[in-house]
Design a protein around this motif. Structure first.
Motif, PDB file in Angstrom:
ATOM      1  N   LEU A   1       0.835  -1.211   0.000  1.00 22.37           N
ATOM      2  CA  LEU A   1       0.000   0.000   0.000  1.00 22.37           C
ATOM      3  C   LEU A   1       0.872   1.265   0.000  1.00 22.37           C
ATOM      4  N   ALA A   2       1.954   1.238   0.813  1.00 23.12           N
ATOM      5  CA  ALA A   2       2.854   2.390   0.837  1.00 23.12           C
ATOM      6  C   ALA A   2       3.524   2.586  -0.515  1.00 23.12           C
ATOM      7  N   GLY A   3       3.942   1.458  -1.129  1.00 20.41           N
ATOM      8  CA  GLY A   3       4.556   1.552  -2.457  1.00 20.41           C
ATOM      9  C   GLY A   3       3.596   2.092  -3.492  1.00 20.41           C
ATOM     10  N   ALA A   4       2.335   1.653  -3.404  1.00 17.23           N
ATOM     11  CA  ALA A   4       1.332   2.163  -4.347  1.00 17.23           C
ATOM     12  C   ALA A   4       1.100   3.650  -4.150  1.00 17.23           C
ATOM     13  N   GLY A   5       1.088   4.069  -2.854  1.00 13.57           N
ATOM     14  CA  GLY A   5       0.905   5.495  -2.577  1.00 13.57           C
ATOM     15  C   GLY A   5       2.057   6.326  -3.119  1.00 13.57           C
ATOM     16  N   TYR A   6       3.299   5.870  -2.881  1.00  8.75           N
ATOM     17  CA  TYR A   6       4.467   6.593  -3.376  1.00  8.75           C
ATOM     18  C   TYR A   6       4.483   6.634  -4.906  1.00  8.75           C
ATOM     19  N   THR A   7       4.141   5.465  -5.519  1.00 10.05           N
ATOM     20  CA  THR A   7       4.129   5.411  -6.986  1.00 10.05           C
ATOM     21  C   THR A   7       3.065   6.343  -7.550  1.00 10.05           C
TER      22      THR A   7
END
Length: 794
Positions: free
Chosen positions: A29-35
């Motif tokens: 989820l954090a990676g998706a948010g950053y991306t």
């Protein structure tokens, strides 16, 4: 409904037994948010900036066209006048009366011009008026140069200069017609061309070996886009346009790319998480409870202590770390109790002491609170902060910030800067004119301190000493203030460069003593046309090469050797925070700051007759006669940058300085001490006079003088020693001054002893008409000091 709830609860219970899977979900989820954020920047924000930049380029092109058209029209107007026989006849006559009559008519025919001249070979009128740019342009025209437009700073204002040749019937150049006008008509044309809130417009003139001087600045300074630079028709002019936040926000971005990629990312992330959880639940196997956990669930609650019926456990009543008889809530409500702070650090014109011992983190925090409350009481809610490069400065600066912010006061932090840039910020920024600099100036590496400036007033004397009591008081905390960071180095440099007449390629050795001013001073000197060779210009708070004190001759030895070895025109030495200067001539001679003040006084007083020039009690008495001879009023005052700064502001003196190296210009500058600006003004004088420092100093009366002499003592007794000297009858034969310590003037010599305010020492200095007289007066003071304490010698 109950079955669904139970199923979800069961699934959640199972997942709790797989913390690594849950961590992986969080990371996804954090990676998706950053991306998503990255995609937004790459698609929406980038497309918006690209469109805004294209719009800015169109506006810049329009401004360039408007500027070129205006200059062409004004140039053509002067050209048509230059072709009239009336003016060529006047120039050919070489009759000044006829030339002046023609110049009067020129201004009647061209009423927009602020000045008009017919310059013939050998005419020095513009030089006499200190219009060096106009004289230079006219000389080029007489020599057949086609360049006919220039911008020049005359006095405090920029003006446009136009020049065209006056030719006789054979086509020979016999003179030059020079027209001058203010910038206002050009600004009146530029402002309607493009709305001012859309960006910042600058016109820049670049001379040989300089980075360019900005002579027109108008519009919105909230820079949001890259600067677009376009060449103008004058070969050395360019137009710079920087789009503002208004221009950027008025541009509609494209969301199509972000919507497409964002949707794919969101769906992909959710599918991966769903499959991961399904597989985890499918292969889950419940774990049997461990024996330890079983046993723990059956433990009985602890029995009450039979001896202590207060309800506290045995451990609660043992005094030790983290224990107290006070309830927790009472601990939180109790105000912070501060310690006492050593008197010795609260000096006459700033705070200074040994970092980590006398100046601690707690000290800096409490000082921040006290200064913030003083600022708020004066109607200020923001403090500007800066720090030097000492090893302790960053930690003390952070603690100072914490204290300030805890009162609700805001901070603008400039980072690692020289003190003059902090002072510049208090004049340049609109948010505040109060600043604090973390620095110990010229002191050794183990020292640090705080210089404080409130509303263009340097805190000193009782203002500094009263801080001790304010810091020891209880200061309640409020909603924290806000912190921002700004880089004003380019604004500071451009302000100086645009004020200084460019140097003629002087070769300068710069010794910054590993202090905070090195990199900025290099950029400044190169910006005004110097060839700079840096010496110890990297910041190193341990000061590995020599202490950052240019008032000590031993600290100047490397610079002297470099100046002579490299055949340089000049050597410049700065102190640890860049507000002090000492110069070295081409022959390797040390030009002490009071001698530099003589050079500056001759230049400044000639343009400010009747004005005060302030100098400290350690300075040469040659200043008295020199300042008076040029129509100024010499004013001797206390030593100390704070005392000097406040006296100059109070008396509206255009110039001041002290022997330690602080030079204050209130002529074309803001009145604070600035070693970098003083270096630029010195180079300007050398360039205009076309003389080296040795030749300039040869025009002054010779004196024999000592550098500053320090006699070590202790903080408690140094003031008592001075008081005992004041009572000595031997000094009554001379003219005694007690402004700051004891200065005694005799017919052929003078001597000074005072208590240093920055170190545990006495400060002495002597000057005489001859070497014999110099030795005699030193012997007199040496004998009197020994009569008080045999250890006091020099």
């Amino acid at each position: 409904m109950t079955e669904t709830t139970n199923g979800a609860s069961s699934a959640l219970h199972k997942l709790k037994q797989h913390p690594l899977i849950l961590l992986l979900v969080v990371l996804l989820l954090a990676g998706a948010g950053y991306t998503s954020y990255w995609l937004f920047q790459k698609t929406v924000t980038t497309s918006q900036k690209e469109q805004a930049t294209e719009h800015a380029r169109e506006l810049a092109t329009k401004l360039r066209s408007t500027t070129n058209h205006y200059l062409k029209e004004r140039n053509q107007q002067l050209l048509s006048l230059a072709e009239k026989s009336l003016f060529t006849t006047a120039a050919a006559s070489a009759d000044m009366a006829q030339i002046l009559s023609a110049e009067k008519l020129l201004l009647e025919w061209a009423p927009d011009f602020t000045g008009g001249y017919l310059i013939t070979p050998g005419d020095q009128r513009l030089i006499d008026q200190q219009n060096f740019a106009g004289h230079y342009l006219a000389e080029k025209t007489l020599a057949g140069d086609l360049q006919s437009i220039a911008a020049a700073r005359l006095g405090k204002e920029w003006q446009l200069l136009y020049s065209h040749p006056l030719k006789d019937q054979q086509g020979e150049i016999i003179g030059a017609m020079l027209g001058m006008e203010s910038l206002q008509p050009l600004l009146d044309v530029l402002k309607p061309a493009v709305k001012e809130n859309l960006g910042l417009t600058q016109l820049v003139q670049t001379m040989p070996k300089t980075k360019g001087a900005t002579f027109v600045t108008t519009g919105n300074k909230s820079k949001a886009l890259e600067t677009i630079e376009l060449k103008l028709e004058p070969a050395n002019w360019s137009l710079r346009f920087t789009g503002s936040k208004v221009l950027l926000q008025s541009t509609e971005p494209s969301y199509e790319g972000f919507a497409l990629f964002g949707s794919v990312l969101a769906v992909s992330t959710l599918v991966i998480i769903y499959l991961l959880l399904r597989l985890t639940l499918h292969f889950h196997v419940d774990k049997a409870p461990s024996p330890r956990a079983e046993k723990k669930t059956h433990l009985n609650p602890p029995a009450t202590d039979p001896v202590n019926d207060s309800g506290k456990s045995f451990l609660d009543v043992i005094p030790g770390k983290g224990t107290t008889d006070t309830p927790v809530q009472e601990q939180e409500d109790r105000p912070e109790v501060t310690g006492s702070y050593p008197d010795v650090v609260f000096r006459d014109y700033d705070i200074r002491g040994i970092a980590g011992k006398q100046l601690t983190v707690d000290f800096a925090q409490q000082l921040g609170k006290a200064l913030a409350l003083r600022a708020i009481a004066r109607g200020e809610h923001t403090l500007i902060l800066g720090r030097d490069g000492r090893q302790s400065s960053e930690q003390l600066s952070e603690a100072l910030e914490q204290g300030i912010l805890s009162t609700g006061c805001h901070i603008i932090h400039l980072g690692l800067v020289p003190t003059p840039l902090l002072n510049f910020a208090t004049h340049h920024l609109q948010q505040s004119d109060c600043g604090v600099m973390v620095t110990a100036s010229h002191n050794p590496a183990e020292y640090n301190g705080f210089k404080m400036f409130f509303q263009h007033h340097a805190m000193c004397g009782e203002e500094v000493k009263s801080l001790r009591q304010e810091m020891s008081a209880e200061i309640p905390e409020k909603t924290p203030g806000e912190r921002s960071q700004q880089d004003l180095s380019e604004d500071y440099l451009q302000a100086i460069i645009s004020d200084i007449v460019p140097a003629q390629g002087l070769k300068v050795i710069l010794d910054a003593g590993n202090g905070a001013a090195g990199e900025l001073a290099i950029r400044l000197l190169e910006g005004i046309g110097c060839d700079v060779l840096p010496l110890y210009c990297d910041v190193d708070g341990t000061f590995p090469n020599h202490p950052p004190d240019p008032s000590v001759p031993a600290n100047l030895e490397d610079l002297r050797l470099w100046v002579k070895e490299q055949n340089a025109d000049l050597g410049i030495a700065l102190d640890g925070d860049g507000d002090r200067i000492v110069a070295i001539s081409a022959s390797g001679q040390i030009i002490w700051p009071d001698e530099l003040l003589m050079i500056f006084a001759r230049d400044v007083v000639s343009r400010h007759p009747g004005a005060d020039v302030v100098f400290d009690i350690k300075s040469t008495r040659r200043l008295n006669s020199l300042i008076s001879s040029y129509g100024g009023r010499p004013v001797m005052w206390k030593t100390g940058h704070s005392h000097m700064y406040n006296k100059i502001i109070e008396s509206k003196a255009p110039l001041g300085g002290e022997f330690s190296g602080h030079i204050f210009f209130h002529d074309r500058w803001h009145g604070f001490d600035d070693g970098l600006y003083a270096a630029a003004r010195l180079i300007e004088i050398m360039s205009i006079r076309e003389q080296g420092l040795d030749d300039i100093m040869a025009s002054f009366e010779t004196r024999y003088a000592t550098p500053e002499i320090l006699v070590p003592t202790d903080e408690e007794s140094k003031f008592d020693i001075v008081q005992k000297l004041l009572a000595k009858e031997v000094f009554q034969d001379g003219k005694v001054s007690t402004i700051d310590g004891l200065r005694v003037e005799f017919p052929k010599a003078w001597g000074l002893v005072r208590a240093s305010n920055t170190s545990p020492a006495l400060t002495l200095r002597f000057e005489a008409d001859s070497s014999d007289a110099l030795e005699k007066i030193q012997s007199l003071f040496r004998e009197q000091l020994r009569s008080i304490d045999s250890n006091l010698t020099f």
